[in-house]
Design a protein around this motif. Structure first.
Motif, PDB file in Angstrom:
ATOM      1  N   PRO A  54       0.798  -1.232   0.000  1.00 42.42           N
ATOM      2  CA  PRO A  54       0.000   0.000   0.000  1.00 42.42           C
ATOM      3  C   PRO A  54       0.832   1.285   0.000  1.00 42.42           C
ATOM      4  O   PRO A  54       0.445   2.280  -0.605  1.00 42.42           O
ATOM      5  N   THR A  55       1.977   1.274   0.684  1.00 41.85           N
ATOM      6  CA  THR A  55       2.777   2.496   0.776  1.00 41.85           C
ATOM      7  C   THR A  55       3.990   2.489  -0.144  1.00 41.85           C
ATOM      8  O   THR A  55       4.559   3.537  -0.421  1.00 41.85           O
ATOM      9  N   GLY A  56       4.415   1.307  -0.572  1.00 49.89           N
ATOM     10  CA  GLY A  56       5.608   1.204  -1.397  1.00 49.89           C
ATOM     11  C   GLY A  56       6.893   1.203  -0.593  1.00 49.89           C
ATOM     12  O   GLY A  56       7.986   1.206  -1.153  1.00 49.89           O
ATOM     13  N   TYR A  57       6.793   1.203   0.742  1.00 53.73           N
ATOM     14  CA  TYR A  57       7.986   1.162   1.580  1.00 53.73           C
ATOM     15  C   TYR A  57       8.725  -0.156   1.383  1.00 53.73           C
ATOM     16  O   TYR A  57       8.104  -1.211   1.293  1.00 53.73           O
ATOM     17  N   MET A  58      10.055  -0.080   1.326  1.00 48.60           N
ATOM     18  CA  MET A  58      10.881  -1.270   1.198  1.00 48.60           C
ATOM     19  C   MET A  58      11.963  -1.213   2.267  1.00 48.60           C
ATOM     20  O   MET A  58      12.644  -0.207   2.410  1.00 48.60           O
ATOM     21  N   VAL A  59      12.068  -2.284   3.037  1.00 48.38           N
ATOM     22  CA  VAL A  59      13.123  -2.387   4.043  1.00 48.38           C
ATOM     23  C   VAL A  59      13.876  -3.683   3.788  1.00 48.38           C
ATOM     24  O   VAL A  59      13.298  -4.673   3.353  1.00 48.38           O
ATOM     25  N   GLU A  60      15.179  -3.645   4.027  1.00 51.29           N
ATOM     26  CA  GLU A  60      15.972  -4.855   3.870  1.00 51.29           C
ATOM     27  C   GLU A  60      17.038  -4.911   4.952  1.00 51.29           C
ATOM     28  O   GLU A  60      17.460  -3.886   5.476  1.00 51.29           O
ATOM     29  N   CYS A  61      17.435  -6.131   5.269  1.00 49.29           N
ATOM     30  CA  CYS A  61      18.447  -6.342   6.297  1.00 49.29           C
ATOM     31  C   CYS A  61      19.254  -7.581   5.941  1.00 49.29           C
ATOM     32  O   CYS A  61      18.693  -8.616   5.583  1.00 49.29           O
ATOM     33  N   ASP A  62      20.583  -7.453   6.023  1.00 48.62           N
ATOM     34  CA  ASP A  62      21.463  -8.614   5.860  1.00 48.62           C
ATOM     35  C   ASP A  62      22.587  -8.549   6.895  1.00 48.62           C
ATOM     36  O   ASP A  62      23.688  -9.026   6.673  1.00 48.62           O
ATOM     37  N   ASP A  63      22.279  -7.960   8.045  1.00 50.18           N
ATOM     38  CA  ASP A  63      23.282  -7.749   9.087  1.00 50.18           C
ATOM     39  C   ASP A  63      23.621  -9.016   9.870  1.00 50.18           C
ATOM     40  O   ASP A  63      24.694  -9.110  10.447  1.00 50.18           O
ATOM     41  N   PHE A  64      22.709  -9.971   9.900  1.00 46.18           N
ATOM     42  CA  PHE A  64      22.883 -11.152  10.737  1.00 46.18           C
ATOM     43  C   PHE A  64      22.992 -12.411   9.884  1.00 46.18           C
ATOM     44  O   PHE A  64      22.522 -12.444   8.747  1.00 46.18           O
ATOM     45  N   LYS A  65      23.577 -13.460  10.440  1.00 45.02           N
ATOM     46  CA  LYS A  65      23.689 -14.731   9.729  1.00 45.02           C
ATOM     47  C   LYS A  65      22.361 -15.474   9.689  1.00 45.02           C
ATOM     48  O   LYS A  65      22.162 -16.334   8.853  1.00 45.02           O
ATOM     49  N   SER A  66      21.464 -15.126  10.590  1.00 39.35           N
ATOM     50  CA  SER A  66      20.173 -15.792  10.677  1.00 39.35           C
ATOM     51  C   SER A  66      19.131 -15.046   9.849  1.00 39.35           C
ATOM     52  O   SER A  66      18.906 -13.848  10.033  1.00 39.35           O
ATOM     53  N   GLN A  67      18.491 -15.776   8.942  1.00 42.82           N
ATOM     54  CA  GLN A  67      17.438 -15.168   8.128  1.00 42.82           C
ATOM     55  C   GLN A  67      16.258 -14.759   9.012  1.00 42.82           C
ATOM     56  O   GLN A  67      15.616 -13.732   8.766  1.00 42.82           O
TER      57      GLN A  67
END
Length: 85
Positions: free
Chosen positions: A41-54
């Motif tokens: 609905p808002t088009g917000y995108m967040v991503e994270c690859d800081d940790f080894k655990s998905q």
């Protein structure tokens, strides 16, 4: 918890990707552990690859998305208050 915002699972797309690359171009992770969440609905995108655990990366993404949506709701409430006042 105060201010807990529910996110409708029908409104998000969750995808995974390989984490960081080394300076030589090799992937540091052998499995995709990075997570990207798009709120449709808002088009917000967040991503994270800081940790080894998905799973940890996913929980960080969901919390970041909640924070963005909470900020939007607060801004909308303030602007409505200013308009009515």
């Amino acid at each position: 918890r105060v201010g807990l915002m529910e996110i409708n699972t029908d409104e998000i797309v969750i995808s995974s990707f390989y984490g960081k690359q080394s300076p030589r171009g090799n992937w540091l992770m052998s499995a995709p552990t990075g997570v990207k969440i798009v709120h449709l609905p808002t088009g917000y995108m967040v991503e994270c690859d800081d940790f080894k655990s998905q799973h940890k990366n996913k929980s960080v993404c969901i919390e970041a998305l909640r924070e963005l949506l909470r900020d939007d709701a607060a801004k909308e409430q303030v602007s409505r208050w200013m308009y009515e006042g």
